[in-house]
Design an enzyme around this catalytic site. Structure first.
Site, PDB file in Angstrom:
ATOM      1  N   THR A 154     -10.405  10.702   8.494  1.00  0.00           N
ATOM      2  CA  THR A 154      -9.700  10.469   9.546  1.00  0.00           C
ATOM      3  C   THR A 154      -8.578   9.403   9.325  1.00  0.00           C
ATOM      4  OG1 THR A 154      -9.738   9.304  11.776  1.00  0.00           O
ATOM      5  CG2 THR A 154     -11.118   8.450   9.959  1.00  0.00           C
ATOM      6  N   GLU A 194       2.141  13.261  18.039  1.00  0.00           N
ATOM      7  CA  GLU A 194       3.413  13.246  18.137  1.00  0.00           C
ATOM      8  C   GLU A 194       4.284  14.344  19.033  1.00  0.00           C
ATOM      9  OE1 GLU A 194       4.513  11.213  13.714  1.00  0.00           O
ATOM     10  OE2 GLU A 194       4.400  13.515  13.901  1.00  0.00           O
ATOM     11  N   LYS A 200      -5.297   4.116  14.673  1.00  0.00           N
ATOM     12  CA  LYS A 200      -3.661   4.443  15.026  1.00  0.00           C
ATOM     13  C   LYS A 200      -3.724   5.865  14.165  1.00  0.00           C
ATOM     14  CE  LYS A 200      -1.055   4.524  12.019  1.00  0.00           C
ATOM     15  NZ  LYS A 200      -0.258   5.394  11.340  1.00  0.00           N
ATOM     16  N   ASN A 252       9.764  14.818  13.536  1.00  0.00           N
ATOM     17  CA  ASN A 252       9.616  14.918  12.019  1.00  0.00           C
ATOM     18  C   ASN A 252      10.698  15.417  11.286  1.00  0.00           C
ATOM     19  OD1 ASN A 252       6.763  13.820  11.775  1.00  0.00           O
ATOM     20  ND2 ASN A 252       6.156  15.143  13.573  1.00  0.00           N
ATOM     21  N   THR A 277       2.494   3.270  13.852  1.00  0.00           N
ATOM     22  CA  THR A 277       3.652   3.912  13.075  1.00  0.00           C
ATOM     23  C   THR A 277       4.406   4.679  14.261  1.00  0.00           C
ATOM     24  OG1 THR A 277       2.208   5.713  12.304  1.00  0.00           O
ATOM     25  CG2 THR A 277       2.769   3.767  10.746  1.00  0.00           C
ATOM     26  N   THR A 294      15.034   9.160   7.283  1.00  0.00           N
ATOM     27  CA  THR A 294      16.387   8.740   6.762  1.00  0.00           C
ATOM     28  C   THR A 294      16.786   8.242   8.086  1.00  0.00           C
ATOM     29  OG1 THR A 294      16.792  11.094   7.796  1.00  0.00           O
ATOM     30  CG2 THR A 294      16.864  10.901   5.280  1.00  0.00           C
TER      31      THR A 294
END
Lengths: 380, 380
Positions: free
Chosen positions: B175, B254, B164, B375, B141, B380
């Protein structure tokens, strides 16, 4: 803000903060106060918290508070314990009271020796007056605004509270530095019995970044100058002041652009409701979505899911700014208009867990790039 | 990366991801596999996790895994449960096996209906081959890189693992999506007994943002194609693969610019050591300092203090990049050179709690403005 009758406060620039701003505060009551105290549960608690806990256990009355900002005096070894004791002694001698009647507090960077000589030089310069503002100003660190609240009781007694804190905030049975003062006459036993309940509904429900500070304390002082008051009204006033401060604290979270309020109803217990509310208010993913005005309610679902509170996905309800987004199933909503509604000073999430009667509220803030910037370079 | 003997995998672009990237993966063993499973403890667990848990409880063998990315199929009501069941059925019919031998997985946005018609259209297009890469690619993702690891066992059997995950990561007895495959012959009973212990030392010690996902699962499959192997070597290989994946996961957190490794020794127990290590790896204040190359070790002290692990401030030791910063007292160190040492691909914190023999490691990453940006606008 005017102090309750019998209290005076002041501050000075002791040059502990590199910025040269006021950093040493003194607060005194004309007569000894009954008091209540909670301190951080962080195992690396600072000497000021450990000393406060001991004073509290001894059962004596309190008459003064001395606090410095710019240095947490934490993880500073035996020298730090000595410096903390010395700080209380210096204030006691100056005020002509016993050191055991003086509570210390420190806030700022961890692990740097407390410059006690600067405190010794600064204390005599402090002018005491009837306003709490100079004291408030002296205990700020990364806070952008002072945080104060007040309430008036039947008969004229008042409750005045202040607190500081902007980062390292997820109190655990404790809180940042918060001082609540009243001239109402309330016994030590009554204060001690009621204080934790107020904390659990106010400061313990605030989160900025899930990091529990080493120097937190929340203290309630009553000097009785204005006589006795009805206890239910007294505790309602104290709770009102603490909740107001909790909201101010969250709104001024490091880097925050808005206040995030999370109300949970229908939980199995008030405790589960508070836990679920706090999990939503603390979720970095939801906080980022609040910053971006993104009605990504899936992250609210995720957060209540990880909180441990009981609920069923096919019964729970989630609203945002009063607009229902999920009611046991995904609802149709206009993403653009909900996003528009999120462009506000306060974003309110309401969750109904549909399990029982438990209620709870938590306060947080959005997560922004500015939080990272502030904290990437704080000591250097 | 080549799959173990007897496994085949592939993927396709089913147009579930708006980007049009591969988003539907299928993995098959020529013969039924013994298997072990852990799923998220998030109470809002997705249908795929709940179904996996039921399959696991039934005690049957597993032969295939079908996974989509771009849609978590979570909080999607009874329709979501049906879609998940249908996904397994479609794969089963195509492969000519029982639906109960097919495990499903979904990852992506929460609360949007799973487009099962796209999955039905996509599955027949999948070409199965001997490499795991196409499957790996299809389950990503916000990940920037695929995460794969392998180990070889005496006698030629192999262990191959992928996972992932990049955000919503603080596994809780579970996890992200992780699939570990082997052609070694290991009994279902043995797999089930050993799997949780490996998870506790690998995936459960990874944190990106303290948010526990609704769709996590970690699965271990053994088809026995290469025969029996010595169990100690088998588990060492599995643990090595899982730890490697855990590190890759943290490094690809991230917005991360570096890997944060926290090693705790001297704890009362391994469990306390892991808890303390995870608290440091998860602290937003310490993560921000790591980003800013700021050796603000006081935040490490704060984090172990809030973790609940036992220690005394005047005995604990803290090192950063091998440089001692605190040893029961503040040590002198050259701030500029420690800061320089932090400009590395991996920042290593070592803590000695000086209480016992417990050891633990956790992996995380720095907290950057980019995490917030990613994030603030994901749906959107």
């Amino acid at each position: 803000m005017r102090l309750p009758i019998g209290f005076r406060a002041g501050s000075t620039r002791a040059k502990i903060k590199p910025s040269g701003k006021p950093d040493l505060g003194l607060l005194v009551s004309g007569t000894p106060c009954s008091w209540a105290f909670v301190g951080t549960l962080n195992r690396a608690a600072a000497p000021s918290v450990n000393r406060g806990r001991k004073l509290y256990a001894s059962g004596g009355l309190l008459q003064a508070i001395v606090v410095n900002a710019g240095n947490a005096n934490c993880a500073t070894g035996q020298a730090g314990v000595e410096a903390d004791r010395r700080m209380a002694e210096l204030a006691a001698v100056q005020l002509g009271i016993a050191p055991e009647a003086v509570l210390t507090g420190s806030t700022g960077v961890i692990g740097q020796p407390l410059p006690i000589e600067k405190i010794a030089a600064g204390l005599p310069q402090i002018q005491l007056g009837p306003e709490i503002d100079p004291f408030m100003e002296a205990i700020l660190t990364t806070d952008l605004v002072p945080k104060m609240a007040e309430a008036e009781l039947p008969g004229g007694a008042r409750v005045v509270g202040i607190c500081k804190g902007s980062g390292m905030i997820q109190p655990n049975m404790a809180t940042m530095l918060a001082y609540i003062l009243t001239d109402a006459a309330v016994s030590q036993a009554e204060l001690r019995q009621g204080w934790k309940g107020v904390i659990d509904k106010s400061f313990n429900q605030v989160t900025v970044d899930t990091d529990t500070s080493t120097n937190d304390m929340a203290v309630l002082l009553a000097n009785g100058a204005s006589g006795e008051v009805p206890l239910p009204e007294f505790w309602a006033a104290v709770e009102g002041v603490c909740v107001s401060l909790a909201r101010q604290l969250a709104r001024d979270g490091e880097g925050a652009t808005k206040l995030l309020t999370v109300k949970v109803n229908g939980a199995l217990s008030d405790e589960e409701a508070r836990k679920a509310a706090l999990a939503v208010a603390a979720s970095p993913l939801w906080k980022s979505a609040v910053y971006g005005n993104d009605p990504n309610w899936g992250r609210v679902m995720m957060a209540i899911g990880k909180s441990g509170a009981h609920f069923a996905v096919d019964r729970v309800r989630i609203s945002l700014q009063g607009i229902p987004l999920y009611a046991g199933r995904v609802l149709e909503f206009d993403r653009a208009s909900v996003s528009e509604a999120m462009r506000a000073e306060e974003v309110i999430v309401e969750v109904d867990l549909a399990e029982g009667e438990g209620q709870g509220v938590a306060w947080g803030c959005d997560l922004t790039e500015e939080y990272v910037r502030i904290n990437a370079l704080y000591t250097t």
